[in-house]
Motif scaffolding. Sequence first.
Motif, PDB file in Angstrom:
ATOM      1  N   UNK A 124     -18.688  75.442 -30.753  1.00 13.90           N
ATOM      2  CA  UNK A 124     -18.738  76.799 -31.309  1.00 13.90           C
ATOM      3  C   UNK A 124     -18.010  77.800 -30.416  1.00 13.90           C
ATOM      4  N   UNK A 125     -18.194  77.667 -29.113  1.00 17.52           N
ATOM      5  CA  UNK A 125     -17.522  78.581 -28.180  1.00 17.52           C
ATOM      6  C   UNK A 125     -16.009  78.419 -28.279  1.00 17.52           C
ATOM      7  N   UNK A 126     -15.537  77.167 -28.322  1.00 19.61           N
ATOM      8  CA  UNK A 126     -14.095  76.933 -28.424  1.00 19.61           C
ATOM      9  C   UNK A 126     -13.539  77.419 -29.756  1.00 19.61           C
ATOM     10  N   UNK A 127     -14.331  77.322 -30.812  1.00 18.26           N
ATOM     11  CA  UNK A 127     -13.872  77.822 -32.108  1.00 18.26           C
ATOM     12  C   UNK A 127     -13.642  79.332 -32.046  1.00 18.26           C
ATOM     13  N   UNK A 160     -26.255  90.299 -42.802  1.00 12.75           N
ATOM     14  CA  UNK A 160     -26.347  89.976 -41.380  1.00 12.75           C
ATOM     15  C   UNK A 160     -27.552  89.071 -41.101  1.00 12.75           C
ATOM     16  N   UNK A 161     -28.709  89.430 -41.654  1.00 14.37           N
ATOM     17  CA  UNK A 161     -29.899  88.598 -41.469  1.00 14.37           C
ATOM     18  C   UNK A 161     -29.683  87.223 -42.099  1.00 14.37           C
ATOM     19  N   UNK A 199     -18.792  87.032 -36.808  1.00 12.78           N
ATOM     20  CA  UNK A 199     -19.166  87.013 -35.382  1.00 12.78           C
ATOM     21  C   UNK A 199     -20.667  86.787 -35.244  1.00 12.78           C
ATOM     22  N   UNK A 200     -21.450  87.462 -36.076  1.00 12.63           N
ATOM     23  CA  UNK A 200     -22.907  87.280 -36.047  1.00 12.63           C
ATOM     24  C   UNK A 200     -23.265  85.835 -36.358  1.00 12.63           C
ATOM     25  N   UNK A 201     -22.588  85.268 -37.328  1.00  9.29           N
ATOM     26  CA  UNK A 201     -22.828  83.877 -37.732  1.00  9.29           C
ATOM     27  C   UNK A 201     -22.550  82.929 -36.564  1.00  9.29           C
ATOM     28  N   UNK A 202     -21.401  83.099 -35.941  1.00  9.02           N
ATOM     29  CA  UNK A 202     -21.039  82.238 -34.819  1.00  9.02           C
ATOM     30  C   UNK A 202     -21.995  82.426 -33.648  1.00  9.02           C
ATOM     31  N   UNK A 203     -22.349  83.684 -33.376  1.00  9.48           N
ATOM     32  CA  UNK A 203     -23.266  83.954 -32.262  1.00  9.48           C
ATOM     33  C   UNK A 203     -24.634  83.337 -32.507  1.00  9.48           C
ATOM     34  N   UNK A 204     -25.080  83.354 -33.755  1.00  8.18           N
ATOM     35  CA  UNK A 204     -26.376  82.750 -34.083  1.00  8.18           C
ATOM     36  C   UNK A 204     -26.354  81.258 -33.824  1.00  8.18           C
ATOM     37  N   UNK A 205     -25.240  80.611 -34.198  1.00  7.71           N
ATOM     38  CA  UNK A 205     -25.136  79.179 -33.939  1.00  7.71           C
ATOM     39  C   UNK A 205     -25.196  78.857 -32.462  1.00  7.71           C
ATOM     40  N   UNK A 206     -24.482  79.659 -31.663  1.00  6.84           N
ATOM     41  CA  UNK A 206     -24.474  79.429 -30.215  1.00  6.84           C
ATOM     42  C   UNK A 206     -25.861  79.697 -29.619  1.00  6.84           C
ATOM     43  N   UNK A 246     -26.892  85.600 -42.367  1.00  9.64           N
ATOM     44  CA  UNK A 246     -26.049  84.790 -41.488  1.00  9.64           C
ATOM     45  C   UNK A 246     -26.831  84.306 -40.264  1.00  9.64           C
ATOM     46  N   UNK A 247     -27.750  85.131 -39.775  1.00 12.80           N
ATOM     47  CA  UNK A 247     -28.608  84.681 -38.680  1.00 12.80           C
ATOM     48  C   UNK A 247     -29.432  83.468 -39.106  1.00 12.80           C
ATOM     49  N   UNK A 248     -29.987  83.542 -40.309  1.00 14.79           N
ATOM     50  CA  UNK A 248     -30.790  82.427 -40.814  1.00 14.79           C
ATOM     51  C   UNK A 248     -29.912  81.200 -41.057  1.00 14.79           C
ATOM     52  N   UNK A 249     -28.728  81.405 -41.604  1.00 15.41           N
ATOM     53  CA  UNK A 249     -27.819  80.286 -41.861  1.00 15.41           C
ATOM     54  C   UNK A 249     -27.403  79.630 -40.550  1.00 15.41           C
ATOM     55  N   UNK A 250     -27.095  80.460 -39.553  1.00 14.17           N
ATOM     56  CA  UNK A 250     -26.738  79.910 -38.249  1.00 14.17           C
ATOM     57  C   UNK A 250     -27.887  79.145 -37.620  1.00 14.17           C
TER      58      UNK A 250
END
Length: 467
Positions: free
Chosen positions: A407-410, A105-106, A55-62, A108-112
Amino acid sequence: MILTASRVPEPAVRRLTATLYGYAFLSDLVLLYPLYVVFFADTGLSVGQIASLFVIWSAAGILFEVPSGAWADVLSRRLLLCLAPLVAAAGFALWVLLPSYPAFAVGFLLWGAGGALVSGALEALVWTELDRLGAVGRYARVLGRARTAGVLGVVLSGVLAGPVLAVGGYPAVGAASVLACLLAAIVATRFPEHRAPSDARVTAAEPVLAAGPVDAAPPRPDQPDTAPPRPDQPDNAPPASPDEPDTVPPAGPDDDADLGWWDTLRAGVAQVRTRAPVRSAVLLVAVVAADWGALDEYTPLLALDTGVGAQAVPLLLLLLWAGVTVGGLLAPVGERLGSRGYAALLGLVGVALAGGALLRHPAGFVLIAVAFGAAQLATVLADARLQARITGTSRATVTSLAGMATDVLIIVTYAGYGLLATAAGNAVAFALTAGAYLVVALVLLTRRRRRAVVPTGVVAAVTPGRH
């Protein structure tokens, strides 16, 4: 002088495409890809904690998607492409140096954030450079091959991850992943980058899925529009709604190349909000890419439900990646598709996904591989259609808006699949989720028929009032 196909500077095109393919390959040659879930579990994380990381990963991308698109329109796109793998590499290094939930978590934020820096900037740079070289008609096939190069990177990472893990453990896997990212950043420095005035006018029938071959390039700013008025659309007219005008209005004041970040962001959002052809192209990209992108995460569970052992799951997944590879390479063929052909392609995706899942047998993965290949092709064509309809200097911003919508639809698809799978099992959930492609195909055909029965003059007369 207007560049013609015979006068395209081939060495410049070859340099661009070679850099693009190398960048795509190295960016996905991350040995942590097939192992990070296992790594998290070995570190002691629960399933719930791992799910929260996704969820953190997806949220970072958005969160970073659209702002980074505006940065790409204001700053150097090449610079962002260089920074993106470095940001991701920092996240991977953090994982293996300090393996813990906060570090993951951090990371995934950086990856996103790294993925967001690439999204929009890469497509905009490639389109702009091909347009400058008079080779914009090659965009779909070039993008398809780039996607294939990325798939090959993922496949090779899956092959190498096990042996490297056996030799050096997770630190070695992490070091190899960081090295691949550093090499991708070095390759990105070879991208050419030239900014040119944006098109003042783009015809709605010019891009992918348009009248004629889908690789037809949009008119260049210095090229007069000599196309005669058409009383009606031919059979392979674009899948547009009847309220779309024959031409996209001039980009207007947003064409100024010296817009700041905030003004560029607003211009991109305004283009999607006010221009029906761009808006429909953004939605098409989001729907086509999101559905199979989300379903891909559930294919291991679907494979286990067929009765095979855990050892056979990677082989079935390899079959799917082979299908994706072929789909990317078929972009030159797909460029010739009109609206009916594209709707048929989406129909094939939906039917093959559902049929392969409901077969509940390993042989069903052959159908799913065909579906994934067709979905990859459909995604490439939808992206090319979007690029051909964007005007002004907010190209990367608009592309990032499509990425954010995807990303939102995913995330929505993840949630819907989970509810369906809990109630009816993986196979039924997979098949029902794939039905979205049949709905989109039906919508495209319906819109095409509606446009065919409305006289062009009537459409032009009523269009302004609908905006």
